[in-house]
Enzyme design. Structure first.
Site, PDB file in Angstrom:
ATOM      1  N   CYS A 227      -7.898   0.068   2.365  1.00  0.00           N
ATOM      2  CA  CYS A 227      -7.938   1.183   1.407  1.00  0.00           C
ATOM      3  C   CYS A 227      -9.330   1.381   0.827  1.00  0.00           C
ATOM      4  CB  CYS A 227      -6.907   0.980   0.293  1.00  0.00           C
ATOM      5  SG  CYS A 227      -5.209   0.809   0.890  1.00  0.00           S
TER       6      CYS A 227
ATOM      7  N   GLY B   2       0.707   5.564   0.516  1.00  0.00           N
ATOM      8  CA  GLY B   2      -0.020   6.780   0.871  1.00  0.00           C
ATOM      9  C   GLY B   2       0.995   7.828   1.289  1.00  0.00           C
TER      10      GLY B   2
ATOM     11  N   ALA C 213       0.851  -1.191   0.000  1.00  0.00           N
ATOM     12  CA  ALA C 213       0.000   0.000   0.000  1.00  0.00           C
ATOM     13  C   ALA C 213       0.886   1.241   0.000  1.00  0.00           C
ATOM     14  CB  ALA C 213      -0.906   0.002   1.227  1.00  0.00           C
TER      15      ALA C 213
END
EC number: 2.3.1.181
Length: 229
Positions: A182, A145, A143
Site C-alpha cells: 500500500c 480497497g 488491507a
C-alpha cells in the site's frame, strides 16, 4: 431486514474473480440479484490500484515469473497489495442508495467487521487515521480497497473489490517481501496465525466473519452452514 447472499468460492485466479465481480455488479444494478458477499482466496497476485506507484513493486519480470505471481492494474482505490493462498479475500457487492450516502462510513464498516472478528480471538484491532485498513499495533492485518460503481438503473452505487485479511502465517513471507504494501514503508504486516500462535483454516475464519459482516451492515442473520465445506 435486508438479505445477504454469501458464497465461498475457494481458490480462484484473480482475473476470473475480477470478471465475476463485473458481471455481478451489472446484475445487482439491474435488480436481477441481491446484495452479495464473495469469500475466497487467490493464487499469488499483486494488484495495483488507481493510486498506483510502479516503483512499489520490487520484483522484476523474471522474479515474478519464477515465483508464479501475476500482476494486475485494476480500478479499485489504493496502491499495491498482495493476494495469495492463506489470505481470506472478501468482495462485498452491495447496492448503496444515493439518499444519505456516506462512502467513508462504508470503508469504516468494512474495518469494523474485521475488528469485531479479531476481538473474538482476544486481539485488539484498530485503525490508523491516515491509512485505510485494519491494524494490530503497527502491523497491518487487513488491507481494504474498493470501487463505487455508479448504478445505471437507479440512483446510487454498487460496490466492488473489498478486503484482504491475512490469516495464515505464510502470507507474510510469500508475497509481501516483493512490494511496499500500500506504499507504506514504515510499517509491516502480520497474520492471525502469528498473533494467536494457532494454526487456522480459511473456511473457519470465513464462517466467523459472515455474522460480523451482517451485523455491522444491518443484514438479516446469515447461517454459514452449507456455505463452507
Amino acid at each position: 431486514m435486508k438479505e445477504l447472499n454469501v458464497e465461498w468460492l475457494s481458490r480462484l485466479k484473480y482475473g476470473e474473480a475480477w470478471e465475476l465481480q463485473k458481471r455481478l455488479v451489472r446484475e445487482i444494478d439491474r435488480q436481477e440479484r441481491g446484495d452479495s458477499l464473495l469469500l475466497l482466496e487467490h493464487s499469488p497476485t499483486y494488484t495495483l490500484g488507481t493510486d498506483r506507484h510502479p516503483e512499489h513493486l520490487l520484483y522484476g519480470t523474471e522474479e515474478l515469473a519464477r515465483r508464479g505471481i501475476e500482476v494486475f492494474e485494476i480500478d479499485r482505490g489504493g496502491d499495491i497489495t498482495y493476494h495469495g493462498p492463506g489470505q481470506l479475500v472478501g468482495y462485498p457487492l452491495l447496492y448503496l442508495d444515493a439518499a444519505g450516502l456516506d462512502l467513508h462510513r462504508y470503508l469504516r464498516n468494512l474495518e469494523e467487521a474485521i475488528i469485531r472478528l479479531l476481538a473474538e480471538f482476544g486481539i485488539q484491532g484498530g485503525r490508523k487515521p491516515e491509512y485505510t485498513g485494519v491494524w494490530v499495533g503497527d502491523r497491518k492485518i487487513a488491507a481494504i480497497g474498493v470501487k463505487f460503481n455508479k448504478a445505471r438503473t437507479r440512483r446510487g452505487f454498487v460496490t466492488s473489490h473489498g478486503f484482504a485479511f491475512n490469516v495464515k502465517r505464510n502470507v507474510e513471507e510469500d508475497g509481501f517481501r516483493g512490494i511496499v504494501p500500500c506504499g507504506i514503508a514504515e510499517y509491516g504486516v502480520t497474520s492471525l496465525e502469528t498473533l494467536t500462535g494457532t494454526e487456522l483454516q480459511l473456511e473457519e475464519i470465513g464462517r466467523r466473519i459472515v455474522p460480523r459482516f451482517a451485523e455491522v451492515f444491518g443484514y438479516a442473520p446469515v447461517t454459514a452452514a452449507g456455505i463452507f465445506p
